[in-house]
Scaffold this motif. Structure first.
Motif, PDB file in Angstrom:
ATOM      1  N   ASN A 109      10.446 -48.681  10.028  1.00  0.00           N
ATOM      2  CA  ASN A 109      11.776 -48.079  10.245  1.00  0.00           C
ATOM      3  C   ASN A 109      12.879 -48.780   9.456  1.00  0.00           C
ATOM      4  N   LYS A 165      15.599 -49.054   6.904  1.00  0.00           N
ATOM      5  CA  LYS A 165      16.427 -48.027   6.261  1.00  0.00           C
ATOM      6  C   LYS A 165      17.253 -48.599   5.103  1.00  0.00           C
ATOM      7  N   ASP A 166      16.770 -49.644   4.451  1.00  0.00           N
ATOM      8  CA  ASP A 166      17.441 -50.254   3.298  1.00  0.00           C
ATOM      9  C   ASP A 166      18.801 -50.841   3.646  1.00  0.00           C
ATOM     10  N   LEU A 217      23.746 -45.762   4.841  1.00  0.00           N
ATOM     11  CA  LEU A 217      22.378 -45.255   4.741  1.00  0.00           C
ATOM     12  C   LEU A 217      21.739 -45.005   6.106  1.00  0.00           C
ATOM     13  N   LEU A 218      22.350 -45.496   7.178  1.00  0.00           N
ATOM     14  CA  LEU A 218      21.773 -45.343   8.513  1.00  0.00           C
ATOM     15  C   LEU A 218      22.285 -44.047   9.139  1.00  0.00           C
ATOM     16  N   ASP A 219      21.495 -42.978   8.991  1.00  0.00           N
ATOM     17  CA  ASP A 219      21.906 -41.668   9.513  1.00  0.00           C
ATOM     18  C   ASP A 219      21.659 -41.535  11.012  1.00  0.00           C
ATOM     19  N   SER A 220      20.657 -42.234  11.541  1.00  0.00           N
ATOM     20  CA  SER A 220      20.351 -42.156  12.969  1.00  0.00           C
ATOM     21  C   SER A 220      19.691 -43.457  13.413  1.00  0.00           C
ATOM     22  N   PRO A 241      16.860 -45.692  15.359  1.00  0.00           N
ATOM     23  CA  PRO A 241      15.440 -45.533  15.683  1.00  0.00           C
ATOM     24  C   PRO A 241      15.178 -45.729  17.179  1.00  0.00           C
ATOM     25  N   ILE A 275      16.860 -52.331  15.288  1.00  0.00           N
ATOM     26  CA  ILE A 275      17.324 -51.905  13.959  1.00  0.00           C
ATOM     27  C   ILE A 275      16.913 -52.967  12.941  1.00  0.00           C
ATOM     28  N   TYR A 310      16.712 -54.898   9.329  1.00  0.00           N
ATOM     29  CA  TYR A 310      17.571 -55.052   8.155  1.00  0.00           C
ATOM     30  C   TYR A 310      17.169 -56.325   7.420  1.00  0.00           C
TER      31      TYR A 310
END
Length: 452
Positions: free
Chosen positions: A255, A257-258, A294-297, A299, A349, A351
């Motif tokens: 998961n 997300k860059d 970049l984090l649209d939703s 997890p 999240i 990162y």
């Protein structure tokens, strides 16, 4: 005949002796970001075809042609010229050779100086300051970049001769303006009062890893002179800034997300007690230097005790004291399915932390929620029907075993019917009587008129 030919030959020799190819440069030692002129002139002859070897080392900004005539002591001199406005592409020594179709050649040397040398010579009066917080970044990391012109002397004019070139970077321009003008602020410059002009402020993101470079702005500065109509012109800037973009390590977590940078969270629950079927809301604010765009939703895993819905309530980014900062606000609605004390699902999240240089997990812990009322499973009884086949032939037998209630319909009594009929007939009789009376009256009136 021989005398005539000799005379013509002498005239041609005189013309050749007085004709000349001239090659001049307005500044033989320009800086890389400075414009200057190259003039190719043909004296006392027609301008023929020619080539300029070495011109490929310069950008031609413009070209103009002129014709001029001068008469001194009875001698007339004509000049036909081409004037090129050029700018060097790089530093170093370059030769320019003009060669005509008749084989005449002229050569000049142009020594293009490094912009840094020019900037150092002028740094006691004004500078162009280009800033990034560091020179090494990870791929995906947001890079704040700012440019300021700072002057400790009076300036009569200021303009960008060339905007910054970001080459292998994507750019978001965040330069502030005031009525379409650069914002100016007073600063201390070399121990005295100066002025600072914000030329550029923005966020960069590299398109790949490796050694990258940014070419800063070139600024044309005019200083006033005693001559009201003229000014001293200088060029500063146009420096190369090298930035090393490091690739991210392998084996990124699930998961991922860059999100590259720093990351922290703020949590706010409206309440921690709710009824079954009602929503309880968590407002989650994520912030830091990680590229949260970049984090649209979030997890969030599926949960047996809650239905979960999430929305993005806001996002903003800015540069604060030369550092990049952004934040994104999520609103998560948890709708419990069961009563009792229920725990919301954990939100993890992943990162890449650019400070520790490791992959990390930002953990949003579970929260205990008191849920009142009956569970959805006890309130809603769904009949169990295992027979999905069409109705069979024994349906009549099954119907006989079912007790059906007959629907009783209220009957209208006969008395009421007779009353209604009598009213209708009475109304009809009344209308007939009125018609008959009207006919008798009209006949009587007609007979009386005949007698008269």
């Amino acid at each position: 005949m021989k005398k005539t030919s000799l005379y013509i030959m002498m005239l041609l020799l005189c013309k050749i002796s007085f004709s000349e190819l001239v090659l001049n440069a307005s500044n033989p030692s320009p800086s890389r970001n400075e414009d200057f002129s190259i003039e190719v002139s043909f004296l006392n002859e027609d301008k023929g075809k020619y080539t300029i070897e070495g011109i490929e080392n310069f950008d031609i900004i413009s070209k103009a042609s002129t014709n001029s005539y001068n008469s001194i002591n009875g001698k007339t001199t004509s000049a036909k010229s081409d004037i090129y406005r050029v700018r060097a592409k790089s530093e170093g020594e370059f030769s320019l050779k003009v060669k005509t179709e008749k084989g005449v050649e002229k050569v000049i040397l142009i020594d293009v100086q490094k912009s840094q040398s020019i900037n150092s010579a002028l740094s006691d009066r004004f500078i162009l300051k280009s800033t990034t917080p560091k020179t090494t970044f990870y791929f995906g990391e947001k890079i704040p970049y700012e440019e300021y012109f700072i002057s400790g002397v009076r300036v009569s004019s200021l303009s960008q001769a060339k905007k910054p070139n970001f080459k292998d970077f994507s750019v978001k321009d965040m330069t502030p303006y005031s009525n379409n003008n650069y914002i100016q602020t007073p600063v201390d410059f070399n121990g005295k009062q100066g002025i600072q002009v914000t030329l550029f402020k923005g966020v960069l993101q590299a398109n790949g890893s490796g050694l990258k470079s940014i070419s800063s702005s070139s600024v044309k500065v005019g200083e006033p002179t005693r001559d009201f109509f003229n000014e001293n012109t200088s060029y500063i800037g146009d420096e190369d800034i090298e930035i090393d973009i490091k690739p991210l390590p392998d084996h990124s977590p699930t998961n991922f997300k860059d999100i590259v940078g720093t990351l922290n969270s703020l949590e706010s629950w409206k309440t921690k007690e709710v009824n079954v079927g009602e929503a309880i809301t968590l407002t989650l604010t994520l912030q830091g230097s990680g590229n949260l765009a970049l984090l649209d939703s979030l997890p969030i895993k599926e949960d047996m005790n809650f239905n979960v819905f999430q929305t993005i309530k806001g996002y903003n980014e800015k540069i604060i004291d030369g550092k990049y900062f952004n934040e994104k606000i999520f609103e998560i609605a948890f709708i419990p399915k069961k009563n009792g004390v229920q725990k919301t699902p954990i939100i993890d999240i992943p990162y890449f932390n650019t400070i520790t240089e490791k992959y990390e997990i930002l953990n949003i812990p579970s929260e205990e929620i008191v849920v009142n009322g009956k569970s959805v499973s006890s309130e809603t009884k769904i009949p169990q029907n295992t027979n999905t086949s069409p109705i069979d032939k024994n349906i009549e037998k099954n119907m006989k075993n079912i007790d059906l209630e007959m629907i009783q319909v209220e009957k209208i009594s006969p008395k009421n019917i007779f009353k209604l009929i009598s009213v209708i007939f009475g109304f009809i009789a009344l209308i007939e009587g009125a018609l008959i009376s009207y006919l008798l009256y009209t006949r009587k009136q007609a007979s009386n008129s005949k007698k008269r």
